[in-house]
Scaffold this motif. Structure first.
Motif, PDB file in Angstrom:
ATOM      1  N   SER A 182       0.821  -1.214   0.000  1.00 28.80           N
ATOM      2  CA  SER A 182       0.000   0.000   0.000  1.00 28.80           C
ATOM      3  C   SER A 182       0.853   1.261   0.000  1.00 28.80           C
ATOM      4  O   SER A 182       0.451   2.301  -0.522  1.00 28.80           O
ATOM      5  N   LYS A 183       2.019   1.199   0.640  1.00 30.10           N
ATOM      6  CA  LYS A 183       2.960   2.326   0.733  1.00 30.10           C
ATOM      7  C   LYS A 183       2.461   3.474   1.611  1.00 30.10           C
ATOM      8  O   LYS A 183       3.156   4.475   1.768  1.00 30.10           O
ATOM      9  N   THR A 184       1.243   3.343   2.176  1.00 33.62           N
ATOM     10  CA  THR A 184       0.703   4.432   2.995  1.00 33.62           C
ATOM     11  C   THR A 184       0.378   4.004   4.425  1.00 33.62           C
ATOM     12  O   THR A 184       0.000   4.831   5.239  1.00 33.62           O
ATOM     13  N   ILE A 185       0.481   2.715   4.724  1.00 38.44           N
ATOM     14  CA  ILE A 185       0.306   2.207   6.086  1.00 38.44           C
ATOM     15  C   ILE A 185       1.401   1.184   6.334  1.00 38.44           C
ATOM     16  O   ILE A 185       1.614   0.282   5.519  1.00 38.44           O
ATOM     17  N   ASP A 186       2.093   1.301   7.455  1.00 35.58           N
ATOM     18  CA  ASP A 186       3.198   0.388   7.740  1.00 35.58           C
ATOM     19  C   ASP A 186       2.730  -0.803   8.576  1.00 35.58           C
ATOM     20  O   ASP A 186       1.872  -0.657   9.450  1.00 35.58           O
ATOM     21  N   PRO A 187       3.300  -1.985   8.328  1.00 35.77           N
ATOM     22  CA  PRO A 187       2.909  -3.171   9.092  1.00 35.77           C
ATOM     23  C   PRO A 187       3.486  -3.147  10.508  1.00 35.77           C
ATOM     24  O   PRO A 187       4.468  -2.451  10.801  1.00 35.77           O
ATOM     25  N   ILE A 188       2.859  -3.911  11.402  1.00 38.91           N
ATOM     26  CA  ILE A 188       3.419  -4.229  12.714  1.00 38.91           C
ATOM     27  C   ILE A 188       3.219  -5.721  12.943  1.00 38.91           C
ATOM     28  O   ILE A 188       2.287  -6.325  12.397  1.00 38.91           O
ATOM     29  N   SER A 208       8.846   0.075   8.796  1.00 36.10           N
ATOM     30  CA  SER A 208       8.705   1.111   7.781  1.00 36.10           C
ATOM     31  C   SER A 208       8.853   0.390   6.451  1.00 36.10           C
ATOM     32  O   SER A 208       9.948  -0.058   6.101  1.00 36.10           O
ATOM     33  N   GLY A 209       7.745   0.219   5.735  1.00 36.79           N
ATOM     34  CA  GLY A 209       7.777  -0.674   4.580  1.00 36.79           C
ATOM     35  C   GLY A 209       7.946  -2.098   5.071  1.00 36.79           C
ATOM     36  O   GLY A 209       7.211  -2.560   5.931  1.00 36.79           O
ATOM     37  N   ASP A 210       8.952  -2.784   4.544  1.00 33.51           N
ATOM     38  CA  ASP A 210       9.180  -4.173   4.982  1.00 33.51           C
ATOM     39  C   ASP A 210      10.364  -4.290   5.939  1.00 33.51           C
ATOM     40  O   ASP A 210      10.797  -5.391   6.257  1.00 33.51           O
ATOM     41  N   GLY A 327      10.173   6.773  11.973  1.00 35.53           N
ATOM     42  CA  GLY A 327       9.600   6.803  10.631  1.00 35.53           C
ATOM     43  C   GLY A 327       8.622   5.685  10.340  1.00 35.53           C
ATOM     44  O   GLY A 327       8.517   5.237   9.188  1.00 35.53           O
ATOM     45  N   SER A 328       7.892   5.241  11.360  1.00 41.43           N
ATOM     46  CA  SER A 328       6.896   4.181  11.175  1.00 41.43           C
ATOM     47  C   SER A 328       5.496   4.771  11.324  1.00 41.43           C
ATOM     48  O   SER A 328       5.235   5.552  12.248  1.00 41.43           O
ATOM     49  N   ASP A 329       4.600   4.375  10.427  1.00 41.39           N
ATOM     50  CA  ASP A 329       3.239   4.923  10.431  1.00 41.39           C
ATOM     51  C   ASP A 329       2.199   3.798  10.385  1.00 41.39           C
ATOM     52  O   ASP A 329       1.492   3.629   9.388  1.00 41.39           O
ATOM     53  N   PRO A 330       2.069   3.012  11.457  1.00 41.83           N
ATOM     54  CA  PRO A 330       1.085   1.917  11.466  1.00 41.83           C
ATOM     55  C   PRO A 330      -0.354   2.404  11.555  1.00 41.83           C
ATOM     56  O   PRO A 330      -1.274   1.667  11.197  1.00 41.83           O
ATOM     57  N   VAL A 331      -0.572   3.626  12.047  1.00 40.63           N
ATOM     58  CA  VAL A 331      -1.927   4.165  12.155  1.00 40.63           C
ATOM     59  C   VAL A 331      -2.499   4.486  10.785  1.00 40.63           C
ATOM     60  O   VAL A 331      -3.709   4.402  10.555  1.00 40.63           O
ATOM     61  N   GLY A 332      -1.648   4.849   9.840  1.00 38.04           N
ATOM     62  CA  GLY A 332      -2.100   5.178   8.492  1.00 38.04           C
ATOM     63  C   GLY A 332      -2.397   6.650   8.305  1.00 38.04           C
ATOM     64  O   GLY A 332      -3.292   7.012   7.526  1.00 38.04           O
ATOM     65  N   PHE A 333      -1.645   7.527   8.981  1.00 36.49           N
ATOM     66  CA  PHE A 333      -1.842   8.965   8.778  1.00 36.49           C
ATOM     67  C   PHE A 333      -1.562   9.345   7.317  1.00 36.49           C
ATOM     68  O   PHE A 333      -2.234  10.202   6.748  1.00 36.49           O
ATOM     69  N   ASN A 334      -0.569   8.689   6.735  1.00 35.29           N
ATOM     70  CA  ASN A 334      -0.244   8.936   5.330  1.00 35.29           C
ATOM     71  C   ASN A 334      -1.443   8.621   4.433  1.00 35.29           C
ATOM     72  O   ASN A 334      -1.770   9.375   3.511  1.00 35.29           O
ATOM     73  N   GLU A 335      -2.128   7.509   4.716  1.00 35.70           N
ATOM     74  CA  GLU A 335      -3.308   7.137   3.942  1.00 35.70           C
ATOM     75  C   GLU A 335      -4.437   8.151   4.130  1.00 35.70           C
ATOM     76  O   GLU A 335      -5.178   8.457   3.185  1.00 35.70           O
TER      77      GLU A 335
END
Length: 363
Positions: A182-188, A208-210, A327-335
């Motif tokens: 997706s590039k807009t939500i990071d996995p945990i 951050s990504g993979d 630099g991790s965005d698991p919440v999806g603020f970018n999305e």
């Protein structure tokens, strides 16, 4: 006429029989090695260390599982090497857990998980787990646990129980890969530690990504999942700083179970850097209380609510600052920026903007 019909019917039946014949790819259960756990890490030479467990079904063997470890450059190569020493046809269709060492996770795991998506014989429902240490050691130690179920079932029970209290996220292979692409939500993923006697739930690994870029404990994981909207039941322990902890006194506080979490997130893109206002409405029940207030007094309940809310707010500010730092965005603020402020989103580089965002949190 009837004779001619019989001849035609016979011809049709004969052709059908010829077309439907085929070979039977028979697989004997006792001759198949079903991989239940897969551990991946790097050895001292930088090669991929591939470790698997398989159940044993032979009546003359006391061990419940077979552990095989080999080095490889590719997952397929590791499986083929395992077949050379197992004496069975090693199959990956029953894999329950895929363990990655922190060192390997920090380098990136997307390429290794890709084969699970491309090959239909591999299960995309396998749990993705990061190990603080060596996956090979986890597998070997757990194989010797005398007071625990088989390792795959033991870890399944651990994860299931931890998810109920929001100590770890539920991350399957397909979860991870979808978010990565997706590039807009990071996995945990869940993070575990271990000793020679047990495996311990440690919290969550942040990506951050993979690539793994950080980690948080079980308390931080719970409030993060509530913010993500992925978990409604969250356990939280509040210990006031000015109560207990002196000498032999037992610390006092309150244990609550958050049963309903509602969030509102508002984004403002005006000014030099964006701001995000987060409002969280938690409904919870007290599980245990040891403090100066009387729970039958409405004013006391209100006081407890205020104290716990302020404590959780501080936890969120600390957590969000850490996410920005790594630099991790698991919440999806970018999305959220992409979906609701698309024109603005197209003009920015998210990694540069993310670290400068101001968060306002109200619980």
């Amino acid at each position: 006429m009837k004779k001619r019909m019989k001849v035609v019917a016979a011809i049709v039946i004969g052709i059908s029989i010829l077309l439907q014949t085929g070979c039977w790819d028979q697989k004997i259960y006792e001759r198949i090695g079903f991989i239940l756990q897969l551990g991946l890490e790097l050895n001292e030479e930088g090669e991929l260390l591939y470790t698997i467990t398989m159940p044993t079904v032979a009546p003359d063997i006391k061990a419940e599982i077979e552990v095989i470890s080999t080095t490889a450059h590719l997952l397929r190569e590791g499986r083929e090497n395992a077949r050379l020493v197992s004496g069975k046809t090693v199959e990956g269709g029953k894999i329950q857990h895929v363990y990655f060492s922190k060192e390997l996770a920090q380098k990136g795991v997307g390429g290794l998980l890709e084969i699970f998506i491309r090959s239909s014989e591999n299960p995309v429902l396998s749990n993705v787990i990061v190990v603080d240490g060596s996956p090979k050691e986890v597998i070997e130690f757990s194989a010797e646990f005398k007071d625990k179920p088989r390792p795959a079932f033991y870890v399944n029970d651990l994860l299931e129980d931890a998810r109920k209290s929001a100590y770890v996220p539920e991350t399957r292979i397909y979860h991870f890969v979808i978010l990565e692409y997706s590039k807009t939500i990071d996995p945990i993923t869940p993070l575990i530690r271990y000793t020679t006697k047990e495996i311990q739930i440690a919290g969550a690994a942040l990506f951050s990504g993979d690539q793994m870029v950080g980690e948080i404990n079980t308390t931080e994981t719970g409030i993060l999942l509530a913010l993500m909207g992925r978990k409604r039941n969250v356990s939280y322990i509040y210990i006031p700083e000015d109560i207990g902890g002196i000498g032999n006194k037992i610390k006092k506080g309150v244990a609550i179970q958050i049963k309903n979490a509602k969030r509102k997130i508002k984004i403002c893109t005006e000014g030099d850097s964006p701001t995000i206002d987060i409002k969280l409405d938690f409904r919870a029940s007290i599980q245990e209380y040891d403090g100066p207030h009387h729970l039958d007094d409405p004013e006391a309940i209100k006081k407890i609510e205020e104290e716990v809310a302020q404590s959780i707010e501080k936890e969120y500010i600390k957590l969000l600052e850490y996410l920005q730092e790594i630099g991790s965005d698991p919440v999806g603020f970018n999305e959220m920026f992409r979906a609701k402020h698309h024109e603005y989103w197209k003009t920015i580089k998210w990694k540069d903007i993310y670290e400068d965002i101001s968060f306002n949190v109200e619980v």
